[in-house]
Design a protein around this motif. Structure first.
Motif, PDB file in Angstrom:
ATOM      1  N   TYR A 165      -9.119 -15.730   9.325  1.00  0.00           N
ATOM      2  CA  TYR A 165      -8.863 -14.508   8.576  1.00  0.00           C
ATOM      3  C   TYR A 165      -9.917 -14.229   7.497  1.00  0.00           C
ATOM      4  O   TYR A 165     -10.402 -13.094   7.389  1.00  0.00           O
ATOM      5  CB  TYR A 165      -7.456 -14.528   7.982  1.00  0.00           C
ATOM      6  N   PRO A 166     -10.317 -15.219   6.684  1.00  0.00           N
ATOM      7  CA  PRO A 166     -11.430 -14.944   5.760  1.00  0.00           C
ATOM      8  C   PRO A 166     -12.719 -14.607   6.501  1.00  0.00           C
ATOM      9  O   PRO A 166     -13.503 -13.765   6.048  1.00  0.00           O
ATOM     10  CB  PRO A 166     -11.564 -16.267   4.984  1.00  0.00           C
ATOM     11  N   LEU A 167     -12.937 -15.242   7.651  1.00  0.00           N
ATOM     12  CA  LEU A 167     -14.122 -14.959   8.458  1.00  0.00           C
ATOM     13  C   LEU A 167     -14.101 -13.507   8.946  1.00  0.00           C
ATOM     14  O   LEU A 167     -15.117 -12.811   8.929  1.00  0.00           O
ATOM     15  CB  LEU A 167     -14.160 -15.940   9.629  1.00  0.00           C
ATOM     16  N   ILE A 168     -12.928 -13.043   9.362  1.00  0.00           N
ATOM     17  CA  ILE A 168     -12.777 -11.658   9.814  1.00  0.00           C
ATOM     18  C   ILE A 168     -13.087 -10.685   8.684  1.00  0.00           C
ATOM     19  O   ILE A 168     -13.748  -9.658   8.887  1.00  0.00           O
ATOM     20  CB  ILE A 168     -11.354 -11.439  10.368  1.00  0.00           C
ATOM     21  N   GLN A 169     -12.616 -11.007   7.480  1.00  0.00           N
ATOM     22  CA  GLN A 169     -12.905 -10.138   6.338  1.00  0.00           C
ATOM     23  C   GLN A 169     -14.401 -10.040   6.087  1.00  0.00           C
ATOM     24  O   GLN A 169     -14.931  -8.960   5.832  1.00  0.00           O
ATOM     25  CB  GLN A 169     -12.200 -10.681   5.094  1.00  0.00           C
ATOM     26  N   ASN A 170     -15.094 -11.184   6.146  1.00  0.00           N
ATOM     27  CA  ASN A 170     -16.539 -11.179   5.911  1.00  0.00           C
ATOM     28  C   ASN A 170     -17.280 -10.423   7.009  1.00  0.00           C
ATOM     29  O   ASN A 170     -18.222  -9.665   6.737  1.00  0.00           O
ATOM     30  CB  ASN A 170     -17.063 -12.614   5.821  1.00  0.00           C
ATOM     31  N   ALA A 171     -16.856 -10.640   8.261  1.00  0.00           N
ATOM     32  CA  ALA A 171     -17.522  -9.965   9.376  1.00  0.00           C
ATOM     33  C   ALA A 171     -17.374  -8.455   9.267  1.00  0.00           C
ATOM     34  O   ALA A 171     -18.323  -7.695   9.498  1.00  0.00           O
ATOM     35  CB  ALA A 171     -16.959 -10.464  10.708  1.00  0.00           C
ATOM     36  N   SER A 172     -16.182  -8.007   8.911  1.00  0.00           N
ATOM     37  CA  SER A 172     -15.910  -6.567   8.882  1.00  0.00           C
ATOM     38  C   SER A 172     -16.454  -5.881   7.632  1.00  0.00           C
ATOM     39  O   SER A 172     -16.325  -4.663   7.496  1.00  0.00           O
ATOM     40  CB  SER A 172     -14.404  -6.316   8.994  1.00  0.00           C
ATOM     41  N   SER A 173     -17.039  -6.649   6.718  1.00  0.00           N
ATOM     42  CA  SER A 173     -17.646  -6.037   5.533  1.00  0.00           C
ATOM     43  C   SER A 173     -19.157  -6.241   5.493  1.00  0.00           C
ATOM     44  O   SER A 173     -19.801  -5.892   4.516  1.00  0.00           O
ATOM     45  CB  SER A 173     -17.016  -6.627   4.261  1.00  0.00           C
ATOM     46  N   SER A 174     -19.715  -6.823   6.564  1.00  0.00           N
ATOM     47  CA  SER A 174     -21.152  -7.086   6.598  1.00  0.00           C
ATOM     48  C   SER A 174     -21.878  -6.010   7.407  1.00  0.00           C
ATOM     49  O   SER A 174     -21.283  -5.328   8.245  1.00  0.00           O
ATOM     50  CB  SER A 174     -21.430  -8.458   7.221  1.00  0.00           C
ATOM     51  N   LYS A 175     -23.174  -5.892   7.170  1.00  0.00           N
ATOM     52  CA  LYS A 175     -23.971  -4.904   7.877  1.00  0.00           C
ATOM     53  C   LYS A 175     -24.022  -5.189   9.366  1.00  0.00           C
ATOM     54  O   LYS A 175     -24.030  -4.276  10.200  1.00  0.00           O
ATOM     55  CB  LYS A 175     -25.387  -4.883   7.299  1.00  0.00           C
ATOM     56  N   ARG A 176     -23.992  -6.460   9.715  1.00  0.00           N
ATOM     57  CA  ARG A 176     -24.094  -6.858  11.116  1.00  0.00           C
ATOM     58  C   ARG A 176     -22.760  -6.814  11.843  1.00  0.00           C
ATOM     59  O   ARG A 176     -22.709  -6.922  13.068  1.00  0.00           O
ATOM     60  CB  ARG A 176     -24.650  -8.285  11.207  1.00  0.00           C
ATOM     61  N   LEU A 177     -21.661  -6.695  11.084  1.00  0.00           N
ATOM     62  CA  LEU A 177     -20.310  -6.814  11.668  1.00  0.00           C
ATOM     63  C   LEU A 177     -20.206  -8.115  12.455  1.00  0.00           C
ATOM     64  O   LEU A 177     -19.635  -8.170  13.550  1.00  0.00           O
ATOM     65  CB  LEU A 177     -19.979  -5.606  12.562  1.00  0.00           C
ATOM     66  N   PHE A 178     -20.725  -9.164  11.864  1.00  0.00           N
ATOM     67  CA  PHE A 178     -20.764 -10.480  12.514  1.00  0.00           C
ATOM     68  C   PHE A 178     -20.640 -11.555  11.449  1.00  0.00           C
ATOM     69  O   PHE A 178     -21.167 -11.432  10.348  1.00  0.00           O
ATOM     70  CB  PHE A 178     -22.075 -10.672  13.266  1.00  0.00           C
ATOM     71  N   CYS A 198     -18.044  -7.371  15.871  1.00  0.00           N
ATOM     72  CA  CYS A 198     -17.680  -6.042  16.369  1.00  0.00           C
ATOM     73  C   CYS A 198     -18.927  -5.329  16.871  1.00  0.00           C
ATOM     74  O   CYS A 198     -20.050  -5.622  16.443  1.00  0.00           O
ATOM     75  CB  CYS A 198     -17.053  -5.192  15.258  1.00  0.00           C
ATOM     76  N   THR A 199     -18.718  -4.377  17.761  1.00  0.00           N
ATOM     77  CA  THR A 199     -19.827  -3.492  18.146  1.00  0.00           C
ATOM     78  C   THR A 199     -20.148  -2.601  16.947  1.00  0.00           C
ATOM     79  O   THR A 199     -19.237  -2.172  16.220  1.00  0.00           O
ATOM     80  CB  THR A 199     -19.442  -2.632  19.353  1.00  0.00           C
ATOM     81  N   ARG A 200     -21.425  -2.305  16.757  1.00  0.00           N
ATOM     82  CA  ARG A 200     -21.824  -1.641  15.526  1.00  0.00           C
ATOM     83  C   ARG A 200     -21.742  -0.116  15.597  1.00  0.00           C
ATOM     84  O   ARG A 200     -22.285   0.587  14.738  1.00  0.00           O
ATOM     85  CB  ARG A 200     -23.227  -2.105  15.123  1.00  0.00           C
ATOM     86  N   ASP A 201     -21.042   0.417  16.596  1.00  0.00           N
ATOM     87  CA  ASP A 201     -20.790   1.858  16.614  1.00  0.00           C
ATOM     88  C   ASP A 201     -19.532   2.216  15.838  1.00  0.00           C
ATOM     89  O   ASP A 201     -19.304   3.387  15.545  1.00  0.00           O
ATOM     90  CB  ASP A 201     -20.659   2.362  18.057  1.00  0.00           C
ATOM     91  N   ILE A 202     -18.695   1.213  15.500  1.00  0.00           N
ATOM     92  CA  ILE A 202     -17.460   1.490  14.762  1.00  0.00           C
ATOM     93  C   ILE A 202     -17.685   1.176  13.283  1.00  0.00           C
ATOM     94  O   ILE A 202     -18.582   0.424  12.915  1.00  0.00           O
ATOM     95  CB  ILE A 202     -16.263   0.695  15.318  1.00  0.00           C
ATOM     96  N   ASP A 203     -16.827   1.738  12.403  1.00  0.00           N
ATOM     97  CA  ASP A 203     -17.009   1.531  10.971  1.00  0.00           C
ATOM     98  C   ASP A 203     -16.344   0.233  10.519  1.00  0.00           C
ATOM     99  O   ASP A 203     -15.690  -0.463  11.300  1.00  0.00           O
ATOM    100  CB  ASP A 203     -16.482   2.729  10.173  1.00  0.00           C
TER     101      ASP A 203
END
Length: 680
Positions: A165-178, A198-203
């Motif tokens: 869950y913390p990893l998901i938060q970091n991924a979804s707030s990074s420029k790479r979505l990774f 995530c694919t980088r076409d989504i926000d």
């Protein structure tokens, strides 16, 4: 006889062999593919579709030479994208995308949409414009069967949640979505590794929702599995026992002027030279060629069928098509699973509690403060924030979470969720409007609100909740820290037992256990537990007896003071009750608020029951089921034996030596070096 290097046919064969070996070492690891919406093969536009698909996939393959993500369209007829795992090299990304583009065209040639997943990349296309839309269907579970046992009883849901869950938060707030991360999950240093992308076409918001949904769905497939991943068109997550990602992240875009990265499957000239010499003899060349062709075919089969170390299931409808599968696997995907606790993000809890504002603070116990919060849906919650100085560690925290998740009773507080994020360990409970029993019972003004009907309801409710823990739940639970502050009251003054951080599970036939580490609250601990580290259901019965006497008298057991001289000054509440009982003055023991407002015969009977519960020897104390019968009937009661007077001096000594204050709920922890048994 050696052959000349001028033999061009032989040289072509040898070069082909070298290229084949080079390519075979670079084949990406196939996971799964899904094709949807078949098109009519004889339709007039089928040729146009095939041409568009070829052009689109070609564009994606070309872009993979310099990018790790790219989306394109043959507008307005066809849309597609590729995404490479955020840590792989540019060359690996290119090889994977080219392979995936070829395979998806082969497998989904007559479908208007398709997606294919590899360890290193994914490729997707559709006739519908999906850019910017987070999609989790089709969804594929893949779990690792590389280990001897596919599941482990020690592989708790909380381990994965605390990492992912913390990893998901970091991924979804990074420029790479990774994001990729590792964590230590056991005292022996065992580690787990996670990845989210995530694919980088989504926000950012759509990415977080997509990843969180996958993590929630992981409960249906992957409980206690050592390694697993969930694959969706717009995002995916992975959790493993062994590290599977690279330490260095791949660049977002590789410009033409950037030096070529070191390739994992580079052309080794020395190896080619050795191959040329080795295969100069025609028989050896023939055998080698045959072997390599066979080997390549085997790799191709693996690419088509999936790796042998994974099991795959595609799930499109969790509430229907998947249910029979989960039952076959020993997992029930029914509503019963939804009773388990939810993982809350730290940001959600901070918003709910106004960043743990003092205005939201409900109180403070030995393990830390408790705050009131309100979720975005309007639901009130209570958040217990484990103090950084608290003695309750990760194991006690996990113990409380896993225990409460399995317990369902109206007189037990309901745990809604938890959060582990860096140094924060948080428990989210249902909000109890009237906080703890101690806030009323030991407050001179609030105690007047506890009339006889309320106290009667509270005593009966605590008894039923404790009986459920001991005898009626599917687990036999010893609470070990039952006290007034751990009994919460809802808006109707119904009692609910809380705080299972020190609770222990007993086997069905287990009677007692011992520990070197005694953790609890003096004044409520049974003598055999406080002095010898031995605990059982009868230890909780003792604590319940103390609670009855406190509720009936309105006084706290520890530090009870009686005006006078000599030993009267050090009387505990239990000793005081016993003396009045023997002197026939038990009416003096009742709270003055109750004397003229309760059935005296019932109140005196309940003092009698309290004394039965606090007898010195565990075997003399009744069970909680017997206590419930005693409270509800008017049958004669056995005479109680003397309570443990020796504990009066013992508690006083502990109190003198301890720096713990009453504001910290008199929580204590001390070692019994003479006890050698292990805690269970």
């Amino acid at each position: 006889m050696f052959l000349s290097f001028n033999n061009k046919p032989l040289l072509l064969i040898l070069i082909s062999i070298a290229m084949l070996m080079k390519h075979s070492n670079c084949i990406p690891t196939y996971n799964y593919h899904a094709c949807r919406d078949p098109i009519l093969q004889n339709a007039s536009n089928s040729d146009i579709f095939q041409s568009d698909l070829t052009s689109l996939l070609g564009n994606l393959s070309l872009a993979a030479s310099s990018k790790s993500f790219y989306n394109a369209s043959i507008s307005p007829r066809l849309y597609g994208l590729f995404l490479c795992r955020g840590d792989v090299s540019a060359e690996t990304c290119k090889n994977c995308t080219i392979t995936a583009s070829q395979e998806i065209k082969s497998k989904c040639a007559w479908n208007s949409s398709g997606v294919i997943w590899y360890d290193e990349c994914m490729v997707r296309y559709s006739k519908e414009n999906f850019f910017g839309v987070a999609q989790t269907s089709p969804l594929v579970f893949v779990w690792n069967t590389n280990y001897e046992n596919r599941t482990s009883p020690t592989e708790t849901r909380l381990n994965a949640q605390a990492l992912m869950y913390p990893l998901i938060q970091n991924a979804s707030s990074s420029k790479r979505l990774f994001e990729s991360r590792e964590s230590t999950v056991y005292d022996d240093g065992s580690r787990r590794y996670g990845l989210a992308q995530c694919t980088r076409d989504i926000d950012l918001s759509s990415c977080e929702s997509c990843l969180t949904l996958l993590m929630n769905k992981s409960d249906l497939c992957c409980k206690r599995k050592v390694g697993w991943r969930l694959l969706a068109p717009s995002c995916y997550i992975r959790y493993e026992k062994d590290i599977f990602y690279e330490d260095n992240l791949a660049p977002l875009v590789v410009s033409p002027n950037t030096p070529k990265p070191k390739l994992p499957c580079k052309d080794n000239r020395k190896r080619v030279k050795k191959l040329l010499i080795l295969y100069m003899l025609i028989p050896i060349t023939s055998c080698g060629l045959f072997y390599l062709i066979w080997s390549s075919n085997q790799l191709r089969k693996r690419q088509q069928q999936g790796e042998g170390f994974t099991d795959v299931i595609q799930v499109n409808n969790f509430r229907s098509s998947s249910r029979s599968y989960f039952k076959d696997q020993g997992m029930d995907a029914t509503h019963e699973d939804n009773k388990e606790v939810q993982y809350f993000s730290l940001s959600t809890i901070k918003v709910a509690t106004n960043s743990f504002s003092d205005d939201n603070k409900l109180g403070e116990g030995g393990f830390g403060p408790v705050f009131k919060g309100k979720l975005s849906n309007g639901k009130d919650i209570a958040v217990k924030r484990l103090s950084f100085k608290s003695r309750q560690g990760v194991e006690e925290f996990k113990n409380e979470v896993t225990l409460i998740a399995k317990l369902q009773h109206k007189n037990l507080v309901r745990l809604l969720g938890c959060c582990i994020d860096r140094n924060e360990k948080l428990l989210v409970y249902e909000y109890m409007a009237n906080t703890g029993l101690d806030a009323f019972l030991f407050d001179q003004n609030k105690r007047e609100k506890l009339d006889w009907p309320k106290r009667e309801k509270i005593i009966n409710g605590i008894a039923r909740g404790l009986s459920y823990l001991h005898e009626d739940s599917r687990l036999k639970i010893i609470h070990r820290d039952l006290k007034a502050s751990n009994v919460l009251l809802d808006e109707d003054m119904n009692p609910k037992i809380s705080d299972f951080g020190t609770a222990r599970i007993f086997c069905s036939d287990q009677i007692e256990a011992t520990t070197e580490k005694v953790v609890g609250t003096y004044g409520y601990m049974a003598p055999e537990y406080a002095l010898e580290g031995s605990f059982s259901v009868k230890s909780d019965v003792y604590s319940f007896g103390v609670l009855i006497l406190e509720i009936l008298s309105g006084r706290k057991n520890i530090s009870f003071y009686r005006p006078g001289c000599g030993r009267d000054q050090t009387l505990t509440l239990i000793s005081y009750a016993w003396r009045l009982w023997n002197d026939g003055k038990e009416l003096e023991f009742l709270d003055h608020i109750l004397v003229n407002a309760c059935p005296i015969d019932v109140a005196l009977r309940w003092i009698h029951i309290g004394l039965l519960c606090v007898q010195e020897r565990p075997k003399d104390r009744p069970t909680m089921s017997s206590v419930i019968l005693m409270l509800a009937s008017s049958t004669s009661l056995p005479q109680p034996l003397a309570p443990p007077f020796s504990l009066s001096n013992y508690y006083d000594n502990i109190s003198d030596q301890s720096s713990t204050t009453e504001e910290e709920d008199d929580d204590m922890e001390f070692q019994l070096s003479s006890i050698k048994s292990n805690d269970t």
